[in-house]
Design a protein around this motif. Structure first.
Motif, PDB file in Angstrom:
ATOM      1  N   ALA A   1      -5.650   7.940  -6.237  1.00 19.76           N
ATOM      2  CA  ALA A   1      -5.921   6.452  -6.678  1.00 19.76           C
ATOM      3  C   ALA A   1      -5.953   5.692  -5.623  1.00 19.76           C
ATOM      4  CB  ALA A   1      -4.594   6.201  -7.530  1.00 19.76           C
TER       5      ALA A   1
ATOM      6  N   THR B   1      -9.418   5.569  -3.998  1.00 17.67           N
ATOM      7  CA  THR B   1     -10.304   5.242  -5.172  1.00 17.67           C
ATOM      8  C   THR B   1     -10.182   3.528  -5.060  1.00 17.67           C
ATOM      9  OG1 THR B   1     -10.098   7.097  -6.510  1.00 17.67           O
ATOM     10  CG2 THR B   1     -11.119   5.058  -7.434  1.00 17.67           C
ATOM     11  N   ARG B   2      -9.067   2.925  -5.055  1.00 15.23           N
ATOM     12  CA  ARG B   2      -8.980   1.617  -5.116  1.00 15.23           C
ATOM     13  C   ARG B   2      -9.544   0.904  -3.879  1.00 15.23           C
ATOM     14  NH1 ARG B   2      -5.698  -2.127  -7.440  1.00 15.23           N
ATOM     15  NH2 ARG B   2      -5.934  -0.755  -9.229  1.00 15.23           N
TER      16      ARG B   2
ATOM     17  N   GLN C   1       1.147   5.919  -7.265  1.00 12.84           N
ATOM     18  CA  GLN C   1      -0.036   6.319  -7.882  1.00 12.84           C
ATOM     19  C   GLN C   1      -0.719   7.656  -7.176  1.00 12.84           C
ATOM     20  OE1 GLN C   1      -0.893   4.800 -10.664  1.00 12.84           O
ATOM     21  NE2 GLN C   1       0.761   3.161 -10.389  1.00 12.84           N
TER      22      GLN C   1
ATOM     23  N   GLN D   1       0.870  -1.201  -0.008  1.00 15.36           N
ATOM     24  CA  GLN D   1      -0.035  -0.208  -0.087  1.00 15.36           C
ATOM     25  C   GLN D   1       0.960   1.316  -0.024  1.00 15.36           C
ATOM     26  OE1 GLN D   1      -2.832  -0.467   3.136  1.00 15.36           O
ATOM     27  NE2 GLN D   1      -3.950  -1.716   2.072  1.00 15.36           N
TER      28      GLN D   1
ATOM     29  N   GLN E   1     -13.087   0.802  -4.058  1.00 18.08           N
ATOM     30  CA  GLN E   1     -13.521  -0.028  -5.100  1.00 18.08           C
ATOM     31  C   GLN E   1     -13.645  -1.421  -4.592  1.00 18.08           C
ATOM     32  OE1 GLN E   1     -11.114   0.756  -8.319  1.00 18.08           O
ATOM     33  NE2 GLN E   1     -12.589   2.301  -9.156  1.00 18.08           N
ATOM     34  N   GLN E   2     -12.512  -1.943  -3.793  1.00 14.01           N
ATOM     35  CA  GLN E   2     -12.215  -3.124  -3.387  1.00 14.01           C
ATOM     36  C   GLN E   2     -11.959  -3.285  -1.844  1.00 14.01           C
ATOM     37  OE1 GLN E   2      -8.800  -4.603  -5.157  1.00 14.01           O
ATOM     38  NE2 GLN E   2      -9.456  -4.508  -7.138  1.00 14.01           N
TER      39      GLN E   2
END
Length: 376
Positions: A153, A156-157, A149, A142, A160-161
């Protein structure tokens, strides 16, 4: 007249005994019992060795729950027995027993090695979703993602997960003991006991299923006893096994832990079988809708059965091999029943598909015969 009566009585008794034939329980797995009270792996019998009586839906499979299934591997109902459970694993209480030579080095063993080994083995069969406890690697990745990134980003990741929530946790307590035999020349005898418990992390319930129990592994199960032989002189180690060197001891315990985890794995695979829906049957060949993605293993022995209105009718036993998202198998023995005969007849030189309202499934009976051999 009396002789005639006696003869008739004997014939009636013989007929009664013949009519009351004892039905033996199904035998779907095999095991080799060790002589040293250590645990042994229980694996499925090969499909070709099954008798007609062995062709039964195995224990621990919930056929009633099939009504809850959507048959969508990516988004299955949580009450469906085809759904892969989410599991987090812990190594909890650790104890070391024994006295004298070798105890200090045994105490230095880090159970985290066993935990990561356990996670890798269970994740590799793809029948469960394993939440890793390798926090160091996760944190490092991480941080690397953040540096490369950026924070946006990464956020956001993360949305999403989301981190998985476990259906249950498997807690394993360990006991490591050592016993040395002989004063001048002797052997180090190590024993590793793994005691597994399954818990619901939200209700705090100690669950009865899956029941993995206790596993005992001895050093002689994984090493020739002569490898653990040592020679002493004037209370000092002269040659042989370096029982005081944690690196050498760790190597033995790792091998014992690997064997213990294999045995644990076979128990879990028996209590939580792989299942797939049969799409069609032709000339004894079966086509399944799930494969490696649902934990169907190479060389799987699976019972083929028909399910209709809550009733289960075994059809046969098959040897199955998966591809990524599907599997094919060959029925090696058909059940001696009217249902099986009907399916077999309709599938000769044609593709048989179940009628509306009827489904045919395949369910595994345990760890495939050669599976553990190919993973070592």
């Amino acid at each position: 007249m009396r002789n005639t009566f006696m003869l008739a009585t004997v014939l009636v008794v013989i007929a009664s005994v013949a009519g009351c034939k004892t039905v033996q329980p199904a035998s779907q797995t095999s095991t080799s019992q060790p002589s040293n009270r250590a645990s042994s792996a229980v694996v499925a019998k090969g499909a070709h060795t099954f008798t007609d009586n062995d062709i039964q839906v195995p224990a621990f499979f919930n056929t009633q729950g099939l009504d809850n299934c959507t048959f969508n591997p990516a988004n299955e109902n949580e009450n469906c027995p085809l759904r892969k459970p989410i599991v987090r694993m812990y190594f909890s209480g650790t104890d070391v027993g024994g006295e004298g030579l070798g105890v200090d080095a045994l105490r230095k063993y880090d159970d985290k090695q066993l935990l990561l080994m356990l996670e890798n083995q269970f994740a590799g069969i793809n029948r469960f979703r394993i939440i890793t406890r390798d926090d160091d690697v996760i944190a490092q990745e991480q941080q690397t993602f953040l540096e490369q990134q950026g924070a946006t980003a990464l956020a956001t990741r993360a949305v999403q997960q989301r981190v998985l929530q476990p259906d249950f946790i498997v807690k394993i307590d360990t006991l490591r003991t050592v016993k040395n035999e002989g004063s001048i020349s002797g052997w180090m005898d190590y024993t590793l006991e793994l005691t597994a418990a399954t818990l619901n992390p939200f209700t705090r319930e100690l669950m009865s299923h899956p029941n993995l129990g206790k596993i005992r592994v001895k050093s002689e199960d994984v090493r020739d006893r002569n490898e653990l032989k040592y020679v002493m002189a004037n209370n000092r180690h002269v040659t042989g096994f370096r029982y005081f060197d944690s690196a050498h001891v760790n190597s033995v315990i790792n091998d014992m832990g690997s064997r213990g985890i294999d045995i644990l794995l076979t128990r879990m695979l028996s209590e939580m079988p792989a299942t797939a829906q049969v799409l069609g049957i032709r000339d004894g060949q079966v086509s399944l809708d799930r494969g490696q993605d649902a934990g169907v293993l190479p060389g799987e022995t699976m019972i083929i059965f028909q399910y209709e209105a809550g009733f289960v009718e075994p059809i046969g036993v098959a040897h199955v091999n998966p591809s990524r998202n599907s599997a094919t198998g060959q029925i090696t023995r058909w059940k001696q029943s009217s249902t099986a005969r009907d399916v077999r007849k309709k599938s000769q030189n044609a593709i048989y598909r179940p009628a509306p309202g009827t489904k045919i499934f395949a369910v595994s009976v345990g760890t495939p015969e050669k599976f553990l051999d190919t993973r070592t």
